[in-house]
Design a protein around this motif. Structure first.
Motif, PDB file in Angstrom:
ATOM      1  N   ARG A   8       0.799  -1.051  -0.072  1.00 39.09           N
ATOM      2  CA  ARG A   8      -0.036   0.013   0.175  1.00 39.09           C
ATOM      3  C   ARG A   8       0.865   1.242  -0.023  1.00 39.09           C
ATOM      4  NH1 ARG A   8      -4.281  -1.132   3.609  1.00 39.09           N
ATOM      5  NH2 ARG A   8      -2.853  -1.167   5.228  1.00 39.09           N
ATOM      6  N   ASN A   9       1.779   1.214   0.654  1.00 39.41           N
ATOM      7  CA  ASN A   9       2.393   2.494   1.043  1.00 39.41           C
ATOM      8  C   ASN A   9       4.049   2.494   0.908  1.00 39.41           C
ATOM      9  OD1 ASN A   9       1.209   4.826   1.869  1.00 39.41           O
ATOM     10  ND2 ASN A   9       0.760   4.311   3.739  1.00 39.41           N
ATOM     11  N   HIS A  58       9.238   2.090   3.188  1.00 41.18           N
ATOM     12  CA  HIS A  58       9.871   3.294   4.089  1.00 41.18           C
ATOM     13  C   HIS A  58       8.919   4.367   4.450  1.00 41.18           C
ATOM     14  CE1 HIS A  58      13.696   1.301   3.794  1.00 41.18           C
ATOM     15  NE2 HIS A  58      13.392   1.140   2.629  1.00 41.18           N
ATOM     16  N   ALA A  59       7.670   4.139   3.731  1.00 41.27           N
ATOM     17  CA  ALA A  59       6.585   5.206   4.111  1.00 41.27           C
ATOM     18  C   ALA A  59       5.694   4.696   5.050  1.00 41.27           C
ATOM     19  CB  ALA A  59       5.931   5.811   2.867  1.00 41.27           C
ATOM     20  N   ARG A  90       1.910  -4.773  -6.870  1.00 41.84           N
ATOM     21  CA  ARG A  90       2.349  -3.772  -6.464  1.00 41.84           C
ATOM     22  C   ARG A  90       3.582  -3.763  -5.468  1.00 41.84           C
ATOM     23  NH1 ARG A  90      -0.649   0.250  -3.677  1.00 41.84           N
ATOM     24  NH2 ARG A  90      -2.604   1.123  -4.672  1.00 41.84           N
ATOM     25  N   ILE A 139       6.850  -4.326  -7.651  1.00 37.00           N
ATOM     26  CA  ILE A 139       7.526  -2.909  -8.042  1.00 37.00           C
ATOM     27  C   ILE A 139       7.955  -2.355  -6.768  1.00 37.00           C
ATOM     28  CG2 ILE A 139       7.284  -0.493  -8.870  1.00 37.00           C
ATOM     29  CD1 ILE A 139       4.749  -1.236 -10.205  1.00 37.00           C
ATOM     30  N   GLN A 140       7.515  -2.501  -5.546  1.00 40.70           N
ATOM     31  CA  GLN A 140       8.221  -2.172  -4.146  1.00 40.70           C
ATOM     32  C   GLN A 140       9.445  -2.833  -4.221  1.00 40.70           C
ATOM     33  OE1 GLN A 140       7.120   0.498  -2.804  1.00 40.70           O
ATOM     34  NE2 GLN A 140       5.037   0.708  -3.312  1.00 40.70           N
ATOM     35  N   TRP A 200      11.293  -4.132  -6.434  1.00 41.10           N
ATOM     36  CA  TRP A 200      12.492  -3.745  -7.216  1.00 41.10           C
ATOM     37  C   TRP A 200      13.078  -2.530  -6.791  1.00 41.10           C
ATOM     38  CZ3 TRP A 200       9.060  -3.721 -12.279  1.00 41.10           C
ATOM     39  CH2 TRP A 200       8.715  -5.120 -12.772  1.00 41.10           C
ATOM     40  N   THR A 201      12.335  -1.519  -6.266  1.00 37.59           N
ATOM     41  CA  THR A 201      13.019  -0.260  -5.719  1.00 37.59           C
ATOM     42  C   THR A 201      13.995  -0.714  -4.473  1.00 37.59           C
ATOM     43  OG1 THR A 201      11.245   0.337  -4.372  1.00 37.59           O
ATOM     44  CG2 THR A 201      11.061   1.073  -6.401  1.00 37.59           C
ATOM     45  N   ARG A 223      18.567  -0.068  -3.370  1.00 35.90           N
ATOM     46  CA  ARG A 223      19.253   0.299  -2.239  1.00 35.90           C
ATOM     47  C   ARG A 223      19.945  -0.610  -1.228  1.00 35.90           C
ATOM     48  NH1 ARG A 223      16.244   1.043   2.123  1.00 35.90           N
ATOM     49  NH2 ARG A 223      17.460   2.854   2.844  1.00 35.90           N
TER      50      ARG A 223
END
Lengths: 215, 215
Positions: free
Chosen positions: A26-27, A30-31, A114, A117-118, A120-121, A125
């Motif tokens: 959903r967020n 890290h958010a 969803r 994709i999260q 992947w980001t 890092r």
DNA sequence: GAGCTTAAAACGAACGATCCTTCTTTTTAG
DNA sequence: CTAAAAAGAAGGATCGTTCGTTTTAAGCTC
């Protein structure tokens, strides 16, 4: 509860992973605060920190599961014999990927795309997770290249293109479809299947000489 | 500096946007602190907050720019006349996309492709940005559908597939290529071009009846 | 099998760190 | 000299995590 059965411990761990996955889908990782996760799984901090040493480990566990699921979807689809053409190969891959963790939803929509994709980001890092992703990607790429070689050996495809390039192109199509699914909502798999089918129908007139003996 | 020229104000704003973009491409929007940005752009909080009301606005500005650049890349490539076949259409799109903000790098690699993925995740949690993305996507989809119609009208492609499906498939291929570029490092655009070219060479034997009069 | 024991499991207040932002002060350019 | 621009210390909020306390369930006793 004290001295609880192993199944209960496993169920708790899964409960935490699932709740956290929903929050992260959903967020983003890290958010999303730990308090968000605690509220979602309806447990206290003390409970969650018994199963995971911290947020980092929770993220890593989820990333690992997601990468594993995607990799399995790609590899399983490639196990079909004889290998189906690209437009049909893509159906089971996306079918399995979109069906993964179907019980987890974000406002009524499947959470898994969803989450991909999260993930992947996050690999951007975290070098450790990046290595895991690279490993799975390399494996899938190799397996799919084999399939492409089969196309070429059977005279179904021009032989002068590196199989790896075709494999990466097909993987790209699947990835991009997944992105569109995440960002714009559910899409029937047939969209990609038919799109590929249409591309496959384009006779390449520039360097037409390839094995397929035209009828 | 006081009562500074407009160019200086613009340059400062750009300096902040660029520095923040590098930070965000490196660590994502929410794992990047304002202090990280301040250090990157070598300015104080007071300076940055004169140009942007807060982190949120900074993110929105960057997301807007990124979405705009990608959209332009897709639309500009589609403006070619006559429309090139898919494998060649893809080259200028990726060329422009990968060249965007080429001056910004994350440990030696272009920051822009990473930024694109980060932007996607941000649209998942910000409805306003999601709307912006949807708008651009709808526009690109429509324009590319036109090109596909041209393929079909020219007898280059079987006419029984919805142009929109083909457009989405081609967009998916580009998106997926971009993802691979972000996650695994630079890839020559020729990989996707040749991959598509190979797919286009696959004569579809199942429903072979389409306009192209085979010579 | 009812009740007690006990260690595991869960709770939740609270800690230090870090976050974003504000605001007073200093610097600077016209 | 003056007003804009930049600085940077500090505020209040929120973060992830810890840890002392409470609850719970399995095992033991009778």
């Amino acid at each position: 509860m004290a001295r609880v059965s192993q199944e209960h411990l496993d169920a708790r761990r899964r409960q935490i992973l699932d709740g956290a996955a929903v929050c992260f889908a959903r967020n983003g990782f890290h958010a999303t605060s730990m308090q968000d996760v605690l509220k979602e799984v309806d447990l206290s901090a003390g409970a969650v920190y018994r199963y995971f040493s911290g947020k980092e480990e929770l993220i890593a566990a989820i990333v690992g599961e997601v990468l594993g699921s995607v990799r399995e979807a790609f590899e399983d689809a490639a196990r079909q014999s004889p290998p189906p053409p690209p437009d049909e190969l893509v159906v089971p891959v996306l079918g399995r990927t979109l069906a993964a963790r179907e019980n987890l939803t974000v406002d009524g929509r499947p959470a898994f795309p969803r989450l991909v994709i999260q993930v992947w980001t996050e690999t951007l890092r975290n070098e450790e997770l990046a290595a895991l992703l690279r490993e799975g990607y390399a494996s899938v790429r190799a397996i799919w290249s084999r399939i492409v070689e089969a196309y070429q050996d059977a005279g179904m495809m021009r032989p002068d293109v590196a199989p790896d390039h075709v494999a990466r192109t097909m993987i790209a199509a699947v990835m991009g479809f997944l992105v569109q699914h995440s960002l714009f909502g559910p899409i029937p798999v047939e969209v990609l299947r038919d799109g590929l089918r249409a591309l496959m129908s384009m006779s390449d007139e520039r360097t037409a000489s390839h094995g397929s003996q035209l009828g």
